[in-house]
Each structure stands twice: as C-alpha cells, then as structure tokens.
Design a protein around this motif. Structure first.
Motif, PDB file in Angstrom:
ATOM      1  N   GLY A 155      -8.352  29.345 -14.160  1.00  0.00           N
ATOM      2  CA  GLY A 155      -8.495  28.710 -12.979  1.00  0.00           C
ATOM      3  C   GLY A 155      -8.160  27.255 -12.841  1.00  0.00           C
ATOM      4  O   GLY A 155      -7.973  26.703 -11.812  1.00  0.00           O
ATOM      5  N   CYS A 156      -7.905  26.567 -13.777  1.00  0.00           N
ATOM      6  CA  CYS A 156      -7.483  25.417 -14.331  1.00  0.00           C
ATOM      7  C   CYS A 156      -6.040  24.962 -14.688  1.00  0.00           C
ATOM      8  O   CYS A 156      -5.674  26.110 -15.748  1.00  0.00           O
ATOM      9  N   ALA A 157      -5.425  23.951 -14.639  1.00  0.00           N
ATOM     10  CA  ALA A 157      -4.223  23.852 -15.307  1.00  0.00           C
ATOM     11  C   ALA A 157      -4.459  23.680 -16.951  1.00  0.00           C
ATOM     12  O   ALA A 157      -3.658  23.753 -17.781  1.00  0.00           O
ATOM     13  N   GLY A 158      -5.673  23.247 -17.425  1.00  0.00           N
ATOM     14  CA  GLY A 158      -6.216  22.990 -18.693  1.00  0.00           C
ATOM     15  C   GLY A 158      -7.493  22.690 -18.818  1.00  0.00           C
ATOM     16  O   GLY A 158      -8.055  22.063 -17.750  1.00  0.00           O
ATOM     17  N   VAL A 159      -8.203  23.101 -19.928  1.00  0.00           N
ATOM     18  CA  VAL A 159      -9.485  22.828 -20.160  1.00  0.00           C
ATOM     19  C   VAL A 159      -9.304  22.126 -21.663  1.00  0.00           C
ATOM     20  O   VAL A 159      -9.237  22.691 -22.740  1.00  0.00           O
ATOM     21  N   GLY A 160     -10.107  20.900 -21.716  1.00  0.00           N
ATOM     22  CA  GLY A 160     -10.401  20.182 -22.968  1.00  0.00           C
ATOM     23  C   GLY A 160     -11.633  20.333 -23.395  1.00  0.00           C
ATOM     24  O   GLY A 160     -12.819  20.181 -22.718  1.00  0.00           O
ATOM     25  N   VAL A 161     -11.963  20.863 -24.639  1.00  0.00           N
ATOM     26  CA  VAL A 161     -12.997  21.023 -25.421  1.00  0.00           C
ATOM     27  C   VAL A 161     -13.145  20.046 -26.471  1.00  0.00           C
ATOM     28  O   VAL A 161     -12.909  20.143 -27.574  1.00  0.00           O
ATOM     29  N   LEU A 162     -14.186  18.883 -26.294  1.00  0.00           N
ATOM     30  CA  LEU A 162     -13.924  17.850 -27.303  1.00  0.00           C
ATOM     31  C   LEU A 162     -15.299  17.604 -28.024  1.00  0.00           C
ATOM     32  O   LEU A 162     -16.480  17.600 -27.240  1.00  0.00           O
ATOM     33  N   HIS A 163     -15.263  17.764 -29.334  1.00  0.00           N
ATOM     34  CA  HIS A 163     -16.437  17.738 -30.142  1.00  0.00           C
ATOM     35  C   HIS A 163     -17.793  18.565 -29.651  1.00  0.00           C
ATOM     36  O   HIS A 163     -18.767  17.966 -29.570  1.00  0.00           O
ATOM     37  N   GLY A 164     -17.196  19.929 -29.280  1.00  0.00           N
ATOM     38  CA  GLY A 164     -18.483  20.784 -28.930  1.00  0.00           C
ATOM     39  C   GLY A 164     -18.138  22.061 -29.103  1.00  0.00           C
ATOM     40  O   GLY A 164     -17.060  22.430 -29.797  1.00  0.00           O
ATOM     41  N   THR A 165     -18.979  23.062 -28.611  1.00  0.00           N
ATOM     42  CA  THR A 165     -18.839  24.544 -29.018  1.00  0.00           C
ATOM     43  C   THR A 165     -18.585  25.296 -27.562  1.00  0.00           C
ATOM     44  O   THR A 165     -18.913  24.990 -26.644  1.00  0.00           O
ATOM     45  N   LEU A 166     -17.735  26.425 -27.807  1.00  0.00           N
ATOM     46  CA  LEU A 166     -17.793  27.375 -26.778  1.00  0.00           C
ATOM     47  C   LEU A 166     -19.367  27.882 -26.577  1.00  0.00           C
ATOM     48  O   LEU A 166     -20.124  27.962 -27.671  1.00  0.00           O
ATOM     49  N   PRO A 167     -19.773  28.398 -25.526  1.00  0.00           N
ATOM     50  CA  PRO A 167     -21.020  29.025 -25.163  1.00  0.00           C
ATOM     51  C   PRO A 167     -21.241  30.383 -25.750  1.00  0.00           C
ATOM     52  O   PRO A 167     -21.307  31.270 -24.960  1.00  0.00           O
ATOM     53  N   PHE A 168     -21.283  30.637 -27.088  1.00  0.00           N
ATOM     54  CA  PHE A 168     -21.539  31.769 -27.563  1.00  0.00           C
ATOM     55  C   PHE A 168     -22.829  32.478 -27.247  1.00  0.00           C
ATOM     56  O   PHE A 168     -23.739  31.656 -27.137  1.00  0.00           O
ATOM     57  N   ASP A 169     -22.860  33.796 -26.818  1.00  0.00           N
ATOM     58  CA  ASP A 169     -24.044  34.463 -26.776  1.00  0.00           C
ATOM     59  C   ASP A 169     -24.835  33.987 -25.418  1.00  0.00           C
ATOM     60  O   ASP A 169     -26.089  33.668 -25.648  1.00  0.00           O
ATOM     61  N   ALA A 170     -24.331  33.552 -24.557  1.00  0.00           N
ATOM     62  CA  ALA A 170     -24.695  33.078 -23.500  1.00  0.00           C
ATOM     63  C   ALA A 170     -24.443  33.795 -22.203  1.00  0.00           C
ATOM     64  O   ALA A 170     -24.353  33.463 -21.035  1.00  0.00           O
ATOM     65  N   GLY A 171     -24.190  34.998 -22.175  1.00  0.00           N
ATOM     66  CA  GLY A 171     -23.631  35.778 -21.067  1.00  0.00           C
ATOM     67  C   GLY A 171     -22.376  35.812 -20.743  1.00  0.00           C
ATOM     68  O   GLY A 171     -21.951  36.485 -19.654  1.00  0.00           O
ATOM     69  N   LEU A 172     -21.454  34.970 -21.417  1.00  0.00           N
ATOM     70  CA  LEU A 172     -20.168  35.124 -20.978  1.00  0.00           C
ATOM     71  C   LEU A 172     -19.158  35.806 -22.292  1.00  0.00           C
ATOM     72  O   LEU A 172     -19.472  35.770 -23.248  1.00  0.00           O
ATOM     73  N   PRO A 173     -18.064  36.323 -21.551  1.00  0.00           N
ATOM     74  CA  PRO A 173     -17.345  37.116 -22.518  1.00  0.00           C
ATOM     75  C   PRO A 173     -16.549  36.196 -23.481  1.00  0.00           C
ATOM     76  O   PRO A 173     -15.568  35.461 -22.831  1.00  0.00           O
ATOM     77  N   VAL A 174     -16.594  36.190 -24.676  1.00  0.00           N
ATOM     78  CA  VAL A 174     -15.927  35.549 -25.872  1.00  0.00           C
ATOM     79  C   VAL A 174     -15.063  36.711 -26.804  1.00  0.00           C
ATOM     80  O   VAL A 174     -15.480  36.967 -27.695  1.00  0.00           O
ATOM     81  N   THR A 175     -13.970  37.284 -26.083  1.00  0.00           N
ATOM     82  CA  THR A 175     -13.463  38.259 -26.521  1.00  0.00           C
ATOM     83  C   THR A 175     -11.918  37.762 -27.103  1.00  0.00           C
ATOM     84  O   THR A 175     -11.480  37.050 -26.516  1.00  0.00           O
ATOM     85  N   PRO A 176     -11.436  38.608 -28.163  1.00  0.00           N
ATOM     86  CA  PRO A 176     -10.261  38.381 -28.555  1.00  0.00           C
ATOM     87  C   PRO A 176      -9.040  38.780 -27.514  1.00  0.00           C
ATOM     88  O   PRO A 176      -9.083  39.803 -26.668  1.00  0.00           O
ATOM     89  N   GLY A 177      -8.292  37.658 -26.986  1.00  0.00           N
ATOM     90  CA  GLY A 177      -7.106  37.975 -26.233  1.00  0.00           C
ATOM     91  C   GLY A 177      -7.851  37.838 -24.780  1.00  0.00           C
ATOM     92  O   GLY A 177      -7.031  37.658 -23.837  1.00  0.00           O
ATOM     93  N   GLY A 178      -8.781  37.249 -24.581  1.00  0.00           N
ATOM     94  CA  GLY A 178      -9.849  37.071 -23.260  1.00  0.00           C
ATOM     95  C   GLY A 178      -9.239  35.815 -22.440  1.00  0.00           C
ATOM     96  O   GLY A 178      -9.432  35.657 -21.429  1.00  0.00           O
ATOM     97  N   LEU A 179      -8.413  34.914 -23.178  1.00  0.00           N
ATOM     98  CA  LEU A 179      -7.953  33.662 -22.754  1.00  0.00           C
ATOM     99  C   LEU A 179      -6.470  33.651 -22.458  1.00  0.00           C
ATOM    100  O   LEU A 179      -5.903  32.513 -22.370  1.00  0.00           O
ATOM    101  N   VAL A 180      -5.729  34.767 -22.614  1.00  0.00           N
ATOM    102  CA  VAL A 180      -4.432  34.786 -22.421  1.00  0.00           C
ATOM    103  C   VAL A 180      -4.106  34.243 -21.030  1.00  0.00           C
ATOM    104  O   VAL A 180      -4.495  34.567 -19.989  1.00  0.00           O
ATOM    105  N   GLY A 181      -3.026  33.125 -21.188  1.00  0.00           N
ATOM    106  CA  GLY A 181      -2.476  32.611 -19.858  1.00  0.00           C
ATOM    107  C   GLY A 181      -3.218  31.215 -19.743  1.00  0.00           C
ATOM    108  O   GLY A 181      -2.981  30.301 -18.754  1.00  0.00           O
ATOM    109  N   ALA A 182      -4.300  30.942 -20.337  1.00  0.00           N
ATOM    110  CA  ALA A 182      -4.945  29.636 -20.464  1.00  0.00           C
ATOM    111  C   ALA A 182      -4.160  28.612 -21.245  1.00  0.00           C
ATOM    112  O   ALA A 182      -3.689  29.012 -22.216  1.00  0.00           O
TER     113      ALA A 182
END
Length: 216
Positions: free
Chosen positions: A125-152
């Motif tokens: 949905g965005c041209a890019g997403v920066g994750v600075l000194h933080g974590t992805l939201p694991f176990d919070a109702g969102l899919p964190v799956t292998p290959g799930g961000l292809v194209g991102a």
C-alpha cells in the motif's frame, strides 16, 4: 466503546513540513510511545528535500504524550486496540494520499510497531515502510507469515545495545524483514541503544530518495 472504524477518536492532529504541494510524495513520521508529533517532526530537517512531511499525533493519551495502541507488555499490542487505531489512521491517510500519491511511512519505537501493523495490513500500500528501533506487532491479530510481504519495500534499523524493546522481538523482526517475509529490505545496525543516530538518518534519507524517486 470505540467503534471498529476508530470513529470515536478525535480527528488527527498533524504537524507538517516540506512542500505544500498536495500531489508531492508524502513521508509520514510516527512517534514513539509517550511522545508526540512535534518531537518526531524534528527528523524532517535531516531528511531529503522534495516530499511533504506529516507527523501524526497518536490517538491515545498516555504519560504526558500519546500512544498508538494499548499494550500487554513492551512491544506487544492489544489486538483490538491496534485494529481500532489502524482503522482511524488509514481513514486519514486515504484522504490525504489518494491512489497515485506515493507515501513512505517511518515509525520509531512504538510508532515502528504501528507502521509494522499498517505494513502487514497493506503490504504494497505504500512505497516504503521504515521500522526504526521497534518490533513488528507479533501475536496481535495480523498475519506475520513467510513470504507475506512479497512486493513490499522496507527499512529496518536497530541498535545492538537497545534494552527498551525486548531482544527476542527485535531479533524476530530483523529476521522476518530481512529474510522470511519476502520484502525488499534495507537494513541498518549500529552499536548504540534505543535512539536515532546521524548515520541512521543518512541511510534513511538515501532510502527515501530511492523509494520516492527524488533524484529525477
């Protein structure tokens, strides 16, 4: 109780910098927990000229500042809260950046987890997403799956001496974004702790320039 579309939150408070051209590429800065939009906007002066910059105040008042979600521990969002706040934010983003306007999201600390949630919801949905000194939201109702961000396209930055975010979450985030997710990721590590360095800003600026094609 807040509605699932975030409609009971107040309208976003937004600090702006850079160009006022509504069609220009947009960089959205997301502050950390307990901070606010004015503090994160100070980064804009160290980032490339050309885009519009917007720093949004998180919707939940906390500790003299604001937070993006209720949590159940550092870096561990409550799923219902995260769903509500991301709906509130995306309603604003879709209004200011309709289809065709390039957007880069950059989040620090708690804002990084929030940016990660938006990435997981809309991988391309965005041209890019920066994750600075933080974590992805694991176990919070969102899919964190292998290959799930292809194209991102993502940018991940961490400090070796970061003792604010649990190391297990930092390591999982690094592994997922640089290897497991399928995203195209630029990574930055430094020996410091939980803070933004000049070296990080230089690399981040280069990545923003690349993602928004500002060298034209």
């Amino acid at each position: 109780m807040t509605q699932s579309d975030g409609s009971e939150f107040a309208p976003p408070v937004v600090a702006v910098a850079g160009t006022t051209d509504p069609a220009a590429p947009l960089v959205v800065l997301l502050h950390g927990r307990g901070s606010d939009e004015r503090q994160i906007m100070t980064l804009a002066g160290h980032l490339p000229e050309g885009p519009a910059y917007a720093a949004v105040r998180a919707p939940i008042a906390e500790g003299g500042g604001y937070a993006w979600f209720a949590n159940r521990g550092i870096g561990r969002p409550v799923a219902e809260s995260l769903a509500e706040t991301t709906a509130w934010f995306t309603a604003w983003l879709d209004e200011v950046a309709p289809v065709g306007r390039p957007v880069v999201l950059v989040g620090f600390s708690g804002g990084a987890a929030f940016a990660g949630a938006l990435l997981l919801q809309r991988p391309t949905g965005c041209a890019g997403v920066g994750v600075l000194h933080g974590t992805l939201p694991f176990d919070a109702g969102l899919p964190v799956t292998p290959g799930g961000l292809v194209g991102a396209h993502t940018f991940v930055a961490q400090g070796d001496q970061d003792h604010v975010i649990p190391r297990e979450l930092l390591d999982r985030t690094w592994e997922h974004l640089t290897a497991g997710s399928g995203a195209t990721t630029r990574s930055h590590r430094d020996p410091g702790g939980h803070g933004i360095t000049l070296g990080l800003l230089v690399e981040l600026g280069d990545w923003i320039t690349e993602r928004l094609d500002l060298s034209r």
